[in-house]
Design an enzyme around this catalytic site. Sequence first.
Site, PDB file in Angstrom:
ATOM      1  CG  HIS A  22      46.662  42.954  31.943  1.00 23.76           C
ATOM      2  ND1 HIS A  22      45.546  43.240  32.682  1.00 23.76           N
ATOM      3  CD2 HIS A  22      47.289  41.966  32.614  1.00 23.76           C
ATOM      4  CE1 HIS A  22      45.494  42.455  33.744  1.00 23.76           C
ATOM      5  NE2 HIS A  22      46.536  41.664  33.731  1.00 23.76           N
ATOM      6  CE1 TYR A  24      49.765  40.611  36.801  1.00 17.41           C
ATOM      7  CE2 TYR A  24      49.538  40.896  34.439  1.00 17.41           C
ATOM      8  CZ  TYR A  24      49.069  40.389  35.638  1.00 17.41           C
ATOM      9  OH  TYR A  24      47.903  39.660  35.668  1.00 17.41           O
ATOM     10  CG  HIS A  79      39.838  43.411  39.503  1.00 21.55           C
ATOM     11  ND1 HIS A  79      40.596  42.390  40.035  1.00 21.55           N
ATOM     12  CD2 HIS A  79      40.521  43.862  38.408  1.00 21.55           C
ATOM     13  CE1 HIS A  79      41.695  42.224  39.304  1.00 21.55           C
ATOM     14  NE2 HIS A  79      41.669  43.113  38.322  1.00 21.55           N
ATOM     15  CG  PHE A  80      40.968  48.867  39.122  1.00 22.23           C
ATOM     16  CD1 PHE A  80      41.258  50.009  39.816  1.00 22.23           C
ATOM     17  CD2 PHE A  80      40.051  48.938  38.075  1.00 22.23           C
ATOM     18  CE1 PHE A  80      40.632  51.205  39.511  1.00 22.23           C
ATOM     19  CE2 PHE A  80      39.423  50.115  37.766  1.00 22.23           C
ATOM     20  CZ  PHE A  80      39.711  51.258  38.481  1.00 22.23           C
ATOM     21  CG  HIS A  81      40.034  50.926  44.017  1.00 22.18           C
ATOM     22  ND1 HIS A  81      39.289  51.100  42.885  1.00 22.18           N
ATOM     23  CD2 HIS A  81      40.528  52.158  44.342  1.00 22.18           C
ATOM     24  CE1 HIS A  81      39.323  52.375  42.530  1.00 22.18           C
ATOM     25  NE2 HIS A  81      40.058  53.045  43.393  1.00 22.18           N
ATOM     26  NE  ARG A 128      35.901  51.296  34.849  1.00 25.36           N
ATOM     27  CZ  ARG A 128      37.081  50.915  34.319  1.00 25.36           C
ATOM     28  NH1 ARG A 128      37.125  49.910  33.433  1.00 25.36           N
ATOM     29  NH2 ARG A 128      38.201  51.493  34.640  1.00 25.36           N
ATOM     30  NE  ARG A 129      37.369  54.838  33.334  1.00 20.73           N
ATOM     31  CZ  ARG A 129      38.254  54.541  32.416  1.00 20.73           C
ATOM     32  NH1 ARG A 129      37.875  54.228  31.202  1.00 20.73           N
ATOM     33  NH2 ARG A 129      39.537  54.569  32.678  1.00 20.73           N
TER      34      ARG A 129
HETATM   35 FE1  HAS Z   1      43.176  43.084  36.668  1.00 21.57          FE
HETATM   36  C1  HAS Z   1      40.991  44.944  34.739  1.00 21.57           C
HETATM   37  C2  HAS Z   1      42.156  40.224  35.080  1.00 21.57           C
HETATM   38  C3  HAS Z   1      45.593  41.272  38.342  1.00 21.57           C
HETATM   39  C4  HAS Z   1      44.590  46.015  37.776  1.00 21.57           C
HETATM   40  N1  HAS Z   1      42.827  45.080  36.360  1.00 21.57           N
HETATM   41  C5  HAS Z   1      41.864  45.636  35.550  1.00 21.57           C
HETATM   42  C6  HAS Z   1      41.931  47.060  35.647  1.00 21.57           C
HETATM   43  C7  HAS Z   1      42.974  47.369  36.472  1.00 21.57           C
HETATM   44  C8  HAS Z   1      43.531  46.114  36.911  1.00 21.57           C
HETATM   45  C9  HAS Z   1      43.472  48.758  36.846  1.00 21.57           C
HETATM   46  O1  HAS Z   1      40.656  39.496  32.524  1.00 21.57           O
HETATM   47  C10 HAS Z   1      40.974  48.053  34.977  1.00 21.57           C
HETATM   48  C11 HAS Z   1      41.507  48.610  33.710  1.00 21.57           C
HETATM   49  C12 HAS Z   1      40.544  49.633  33.161  1.00 21.57           C
HETATM   50  O2  HAS Z   1      40.620  50.793  33.580  1.00 21.57           O
HETATM   51  O3  HAS Z   1      39.693  49.248  32.351  1.00 21.57           O
HETATM   52  N2  HAS Z   1      43.715  41.115  36.734  1.00 21.57           N
HETATM   53  C13 HAS Z   1      43.155  40.112  36.043  1.00 21.57           C
HETATM   54  C14 HAS Z   1      43.763  38.835  36.430  1.00 21.57           C
HETATM   55  C15 HAS Z   1      44.737  39.147  37.347  1.00 21.57           C
HETATM   56  C16 HAS Z   1      44.709  40.578  37.517  1.00 21.57           C
HETATM   57  C17 HAS Z   1      43.429  37.481  35.932  1.00 21.57           C
HETATM   58  N3  HAS Z   1      44.761  43.550  37.835  1.00 21.57           N
HETATM   59  C18 HAS Z   1      45.637  42.651  38.408  1.00 21.57           C
HETATM   60  C19 HAS Z   1      46.667  43.364  39.124  1.00 21.57           C
HETATM   61  C20 HAS Z   1      46.385  44.711  38.967  1.00 21.57           C
HETATM   62  C21 HAS Z   1      45.196  44.802  38.154  1.00 21.57           C
HETATM   63  C22 HAS Z   1      47.813  42.713  39.847  1.00 21.57           C
HETATM   64  C23 HAS Z   1      47.091  45.909  39.470  1.00 21.57           C
HETATM   65  C24 HAS Z   1      48.189  45.893  40.157  1.00 21.57           C
HETATM   66  N4  HAS Z   1      41.820  42.672  35.203  1.00 21.57           N
HETATM   67  C25 HAS Z   1      41.609  41.443  34.660  1.00 21.57           C
HETATM   68  C26 HAS Z   1      40.682  41.577  33.536  1.00 21.57           C
HETATM   69  C27 HAS Z   1      40.351  42.925  33.425  1.00 21.57           C
HETATM   70  C28 HAS Z   1      41.077  43.583  34.497  1.00 21.57           C
HETATM   71  C29 HAS Z   1      40.168  40.517  32.650  1.00 21.57           C
HETATM   72  C30 HAS Z   1      39.440  43.575  32.374  1.00 21.57           C
HETATM   73  C31 HAS Z   1      38.041  43.537  32.771  1.00 21.57           C
HETATM   74  C32 HAS Z   1      37.146  44.392  31.901  1.00 21.57           C
HETATM   75  O4  HAS Z   1      36.082  43.879  31.518  1.00 21.57           O
HETATM   76  O5  HAS Z   1      37.448  45.551  31.595  1.00 21.57           O
HETATM   77  C33 HAS Z   1      45.696  38.144  38.001  1.00 21.57           C
HETATM   78  O6  HAS Z   1      47.030  38.526  37.822  1.00 21.57           O
HETATM   79  C34 HAS Z   1      45.384  37.958  39.455  1.00 21.57           C
HETATM   80  C35 HAS Z   1      46.180  36.819  40.062  1.00 21.57           C
HETATM   81  C36 HAS Z   1      46.198  36.931  41.547  1.00 21.57           C
HETATM   82  C37 HAS Z   1      45.996  35.948  42.398  1.00 21.57           C
HETATM   83  C38 HAS Z   1      46.020  36.219  43.892  1.00 21.57           C
HETATM   84  C39 HAS Z   1      47.197  35.578  44.603  1.00 21.57           C
HETATM   85  C40 HAS Z   1      47.176  35.978  46.039  1.00 21.57           C
HETATM   86  C41 HAS Z   1      48.262  36.408  46.745  1.00 21.57           C
HETATM   87  C42 HAS Z   1      48.064  36.828  48.190  1.00 21.57           C
HETATM   88  C43 HAS Z   1      48.239  35.665  49.130  1.00 21.57           C
HETATM   89  C44 HAS Z   1      48.112  36.107  50.543  1.00 21.57           C
HETATM   90  C45 HAS Z   1      48.985  35.747  51.528  1.00 21.57           C
HETATM   91  C46 HAS Z   1      48.765  36.232  52.928  1.00 21.57           C
HETATM   92  C47 HAS Z   1      50.173  34.902  51.296  1.00 21.57           C
HETATM   93  C48 HAS Z   1      45.712  34.566  41.962  1.00 21.57           C
HETATM   94  C49 HAS Z   1      49.638  36.456  46.180  1.00 21.57           C
HETATM   95  C50 HAS Z   1      48.290  35.094  53.814  1.00 21.57           C
HETATM   96  C51 HAS Z   1      48.684  35.294  55.229  1.00 21.57           C
HETATM   97  C52 HAS Z   1      47.840  35.576  56.259  1.00 21.57           C
HETATM   98  C53 HAS Z   1      48.395  35.705  57.603  1.00 21.57           C
HETATM   99  C54 HAS Z   1      46.378  35.804  56.077  1.00 21.57           C
END
Ligand code: HAS
Length: 560
Positions: free
Chosen positions: A218, A222, A372-374, A435-436
């Site tokens: 995990h 990051y 999610h992860f894409h 998946r997979r």
């Molecule tokens: Fe995840 C599984 C939970 C973030 C990647 N994640 C994965 C896997 C990958 C992955 C590759 O709790 C699969 C692994 C595998 O092969 O089994 N993930 C989270 C949580 C976050 C999170 C809580 N993941 C990421 C990031 C990744 C990533 C970043 C890659 C870079 N994830 C999980 C969990 C699993 C999981 C479980 C396991 C599930 C399972 O059952 O296997 C958090 O960090 C997310 C927080 C993000 C936010 C969004 C903030 C929004 C922003 C954009 C704002 C937009 C603006 C534009 C400012 C709260 C910053 C506005 C302007 C305009 C003009 C419109």
Amino acid sequence: MQVSKSFKRIIFLELAIPVAMLTLGIYHGLMQAVYRAGVLQQTSFAKLDYYQGLTLHGVINAIVLTTFFAVAFGHVTLAFYFKKEPNRKLMLLSFLLMLTGTIMAAWAMLAGKASVLYTFYPPLKAHPLFYLGAALLIVGSWVPLYDWVRMYRRWKKENPETKTPLAVLGTLINFIIWFVCTLAVAYEVLVLLLPWAMGWTPGVNVLLARTLFWFFGHALVYFWLLPAYIMFYTILPKVAGGKLYSDLAGRITLFLFLLFSIPVGVHHQFGDPGITRGIKFFQGMLTYAVAIPSFITAFTIAASLEYAGRQRGAKGWFGWMKKLPWFDETKYLFSYFICGLILFALGGVTGIVNASYSLNNVVHNTAWLPGHFHMTVAGPVFLGIVGMSLYIYTRMSGKRIFLPKINTIIPYLWMIGMLIFSFGMSWGGLRGEPRRTNLGTTYLNPDNELFRADWVPTTLLALLGGIIMFIAGMFFIIVFFGTMMRKKKEEGVLEIPVSEAYHDEKRIPLFDKFKPWLVTMAVILVIAYVPAFMNVMKNSGPKAPRYNIDNPVPIESVKK
Ligand code: HAS
């Protein structure tokens, strides 16, 4: 800033090699969607097996591209802000180690001897060269940290009262997280998997291997994300024509990642027996904590963009959005970054669903997960990497972009493809689509008794999105290598846009030193992981024999 030829050469190779490999990585992404939609109802195509392709897709896109880029971007950042190139011998050593590792692993995957997916979970077993290759890639990426810390210390001695540049702070924090988390996967590879793959040990402790993997896994996400965050905080506001809303918000975000990126790995193991509920609950809570820096980022970056829009004369509540340089060819980095951010808003929300201990039961191992992860790794991370690779290359080579209009449109095309793809995957996942899995051989084959008609629209949507993304990806490859083949037009320099801060808070010593944060990080890690490993050692079953990915029967039984 002028930089030496050898510096440029190493950076160009570190950017171009993984982009060239992307051709294969993206092709196998498209093939996944093709197999899954039942367009192909076979186990291999063009002499490459389904799982071999899936392994190549994950390893190239998520491990090779991201690691090479993080190292190259780190060198560029440190050189630019400290006005001094990193040690050339160490740069070369790091590059050669990463390259040798990549070649070894690529050979094993292409030869069909390592179809173990990017997570290489045992009891799937790969050729020893795959594991050795992965270890070399990681060790190669450790080398620059040593040199960067040396550069940072020297700079700090000369500038004790100056705030460390945000981009440098981000790079150092990212590589500290990387160094700590990769210790676990290095142990997994060198102590558990390699001896097993060499035939020196008869079986492997699957639960221990998975827990070591996710200690790394995990934090790995990051490690992918932080270079993109560095770009959003330090480059995007300037490119948008504004300022970074708050410099301190960036520092708090980065230090929170240092604390919470690693001790959350068990949220990938909610379904693993052998780890108790209390530990899963605790790491689930820490997972919500690791979302906080992203919420801070969403606010800070949105405020920075609003300021940029208002500087350009925007009125009303949302008028600032219209004033941003959406299709400005000279500010193409904006389109790469904003598309990444929009995708990440959805990727983040789906991540929070995953983090819920109970909701995770519904989505775990379903197509929801790639949905999610894409939107995270193939959203802000991928778009940040390719956009910035092109930027660094053109500025440092003095060449002009090939097909600049197409270049500005690529991220929008990619984003639209990704939204359709991820919607299809997430919808399918909620209907139980795994998946997979090569669905074309069973569930998406109308002649098969397992056929699921309700997965036809979901997989077709994913296919449509996959085709659009493939086209966008190929356009990028053409633009990148087309630019490389052009003649130099001006002196190549190392130049990165630097955002001024709107609120440039005065230096707070706590947010400009590492020791207190490193100690807190160690304490949280001990509390989160010592009980987890004690659980694993107590509850692991017998060691597992080897399995092949396409057969539920072990290849050989474990010798007692
Ligand atoms: Fe995840 C599984 C939970 C973030 C990647 N994640 C994965 C896997 C990958 C992955 C590759 O709790 C699969 C692994 C595998 O092969 O089994 N993930 C989270 C949580 C976050 C999170 C809580 N993941 C990421 C990031 C990744 C990533 C970043 C890659 C870079 N994830 C999980 C969990 C699993 C999981 C479980 C396991 C599930 C399972 O059952 O296997 C958090 O960090 C997310 C927080 C993000 C936010 C969004 C903030 C929004 C922003 C954009 C704002 C937009 C603006 C534009 C400012 C709260 C910053 C506005 C302007 C305009 C003009 C419109």
